[in-house]
Scaffold this motif. Structure first.
Motif, mmCIF file in Angstrom:
data_model
loop_
_atom_site.group_PDB
_atom_site.id
_atom_site.type_symbol
_atom_site.label_atom_id
_atom_site.label_comp_id
_atom_site.label_asym_id
_atom_site.label_seq_id
_atom_site.Cartn_x
_atom_site.Cartn_y
_atom_site.Cartn_z
ATOM 1 N N MET A 1 -15.595 -48.250 18.090
ATOM 2 C CA MET A 1 -16.125 -49.457 18.663
ATOM 3 C C MET A 1 -17.536 -49.651 18.137
ATOM 4 S SD MET A 1 -14.635 -49.347 22.494
ATOM 5 C CE MET A 1 -13.770 -47.802 22.611
ATOM 6 N N ASP A 2 -17.798 -50.843 17.704
ATOM 7 C CA ASP A 2 -19.075 -51.118 17.066
ATOM 8 C C ASP A 2 -20.234 -51.194 18.055
ATOM 9 O OD1 ASP A 2 -17.855 -51.179 14.606
ATOM 10 O OD2 ASP A 2 -17.548 -53.330 14.652
ATOM 11 N N ARG A 3 -20.033 -51.978 19.096
ATOM 12 C CA ARG A 3 -21.119 -52.114 20.076
ATOM 13 C C ARG A 3 -20.530 -52.168 21.475
ATOM 14 N NH1 ARG A 3 -25.163 -56.860 18.868
ATOM 15 N NH2 ARG A 3 -23.284 -58.039 19.274
ATOM 16 N N ILE A 4 -21.213 -51.535 22.386
ATOM 17 C CA ILE A 4 -20.867 -51.615 23.801
ATOM 18 C C ILE A 4 -22.179 -51.881 24.527
ATOM 19 C CG2 ILE A 4 -19.963 -50.382 25.801
ATOM 20 C CD1 ILE A 4 -18.425 -48.595 23.833
ATOM 21 N N TYR A 5 -22.190 -52.903 25.357
ATOM 22 C CA TYR A 5 -23.393 -53.176 26.121
ATOM 23 C C TYR A 5 -23.011 -53.702 27.498
ATOM 24 C CZ TYR A 5 -22.599 -57.820 24.068
ATOM 25 O OH TYR A 5 -22.035 -58.999 23.646
ATOM 26 N N MET A 6 -23.955 -53.636 28.415
ATOM 27 C CA MET A 6 -23.693 -54.013 29.793
ATOM 28 C C MET A 6 -24.557 -55.196 30.195
ATOM 29 S SD MET A 6 -23.412 -50.180 31.431
ATOM 30 C CE MET A 6 -23.685 -50.771 33.061
ATOM 31 N N ASP A 7 -23.982 -56.070 30.977
ATOM 32 C CA ASP A 7 -24.710 -57.176 31.602
ATOM 33 C C ASP A 7 -24.967 -56.740 33.033
ATOM 34 O OD1 ASP A 7 -25.619 -59.494 32.745
ATOM 35 O OD2 ASP A 7 -24.098 -60.772 31.825
ATOM 36 N N ILE B 1 -19.095 -55.252 31.323
ATOM 37 C CA ILE B 1 -19.237 -54.414 30.136
ATOM 38 C C ILE B 1 -18.653 -55.209 28.980
ATOM 39 C CG2 ILE B 1 -18.545 -52.281 28.987
ATOM 40 C CD1 ILE B 1 -18.251 -51.027 31.762
ATOM 41 N N HIS B 2 -19.406 -55.332 27.910
ATOM 42 C CA HIS B 2 -18.964 -56.051 26.718
ATOM 43 C C HIS B 2 -18.695 -55.013 25.631
ATOM 44 C CE1 HIS B 2 -20.327 -59.947 28.355
ATOM 45 N NE2 HIS B 2 -21.233 -59.192 28.946
ATOM 46 N N ILE B 3 -17.512 -55.067 25.064
ATOM 47 C CA ILE B 3 -17.129 -54.111 24.035
ATOM 48 C C ILE B 3 -16.694 -54.880 22.791
ATOM 49 C CG2 ILE B 3 -15.562 -52.244 23.417
ATOM 50 C CD1 ILE B 3 -15.163 -51.764 26.429
ATOM 51 N N GLU B 4 -17.273 -54.528 21.668
ATOM 52 C CA GLU B 4 -16.846 -55.097 20.392
ATOM 53 C C GLU B 4 -16.008 -54.047 19.688
ATOM 54 O OE1 GLU B 4 -20.018 -56.615 18.024
ATOM 55 O OE2 GLU B 4 -20.810 -57.825 19.668
ATOM 56 N N ILE B 5 -14.798 -54.436 19.309
ATOM 57 C CA ILE B 5 -13.872 -53.514 18.666
ATOM 58 C C ILE B 5 -13.539 -54.058 17.283
ATOM 59 C CG2 ILE B 5 -11.602 -52.422 18.817
ATOM 60 C CD1 ILE B 5 -11.717 -53.034 21.864
ATOM 61 N N ALA B 6 -13.776 -53.254 16.267
ATOM 62 C CA ALA B 6 -13.439 -53.663 14.899
ATOM 63 C C ALA B 6 -11.927 -53.779 14.774
ATOM 64 C CB ALA B 6 -13.982 -52.645 13.897
ATOM 65 N N SER B 7 -11.469 -54.749 13.990
ATOM 66 C CA SER B 7 -10.029 -54.997 13.874
ATOM 67 C C SER B 7 -9.262 -53.764 13.404
ATOM 68 C CB SER B 7 -9.764 -56.175 12.945
ATOM 69 O OG SER B 7 -10.191 -55.884 11.631
ATOM 70 N N ASN B 8 -9.895 -52.941 12.588
ATOM 71 C CA ASN B 8 -9.201 -51.755 12.084
ATOM 72 C C ASN B 8 -9.137 -50.629 13.118
ATOM 73 O OD1 ASN B 8 -11.976 -51.352 11.854
ATOM 74 N ND2 ASN B 8 -11.731 -49.904 10.188
ATOM 75 N N GLU B 9 -9.770 -50.780 14.275
ATOM 76 C CA GLU B 9 -9.742 -49.759 15.319
ATOM 77 C C GLU B 9 -8.749 -50.075 16.425
ATOM 78 O OE1 GLU B 9 -13.766 -49.452 16.638
ATOM 79 O OE2 GLU B 9 -14.353 -48.189 14.955
ATOM 80 N N VAL B 10 -8.198 -51.282 16.425
ATOM 81 C CA VAL B 10 -7.311 -51.697 17.504
ATOM 82 C C VAL B 10 -6.059 -50.829 17.557
ATOM 83 C CG1 VAL B 10 -5.935 -53.602 18.419
ATOM 84 C CG2 VAL B 10 -8.229 -54.044 17.537
ATOM 85 N N LYS C 1 -3.710 -55.267 31.437
ATOM 86 C CA LYS C 1 -4.209 -56.476 30.775
ATOM 87 C C LYS C 1 -4.917 -56.126 29.469
ATOM 88 C CE LYS C 1 -4.709 -59.108 35.029
ATOM 89 N NZ LYS C 1 -5.640 -59.675 36.000
ATOM 90 N N LEU C 2 -5.702 -55.054 29.491
ATOM 91 C CA LEU C 2 -6.398 -54.620 28.270
ATOM 92 C C LEU C 2 -5.390 -54.270 27.182
ATOM 93 C CD1 LEU C 2 -8.857 -53.753 26.607
ATOM 94 C CD2 LEU C 2 -8.685 -51.508 27.734
#
Length: 71
Positions: free
Chosen positions: A1-7, A15-24, A44-45
């Motif tokens: 996962m490239d970035r994980i950050y919290m609001d 929690i916001h998670i950015e997942i690179a397409s090749n990691e799915v 759901k995830l």
């Protein structure tokens, strides 16, 4: 996962998670077929990851085809 950050804004905690397409696909390997003990959020995830993997896979195939045709 490239970035994980919290609001942390009250009332908007997320929690916001950015997942690179090749990691799915790797994440899907860690979440095999539906487990009845899973929480709804996990179900759901996984459904979202399945759809993303299909879409990203199609995009990769389309891009490979376009690259081949343009040679």
């Amino acid at each position: 996962m490239d970035r994980i950050y919290m609001d942390r804004i009250p009332g908007n905690e997320r929690i916001h998670i950015e997942i690179a397409s090749n990691e799915v696909a790797d994440l899907l390997d860690d979440l095999p077929a539906d487990d009845p003990a899973w929480f709804d959020a996990t179900k759901k995830l996984r459904a979202l990851l399945v759809k993303a993997n299909e879409d990203f896979g199609q995009a990769r195939r389309d891009n490979a085809y376009e690259a081949e045709v343009s040679r």
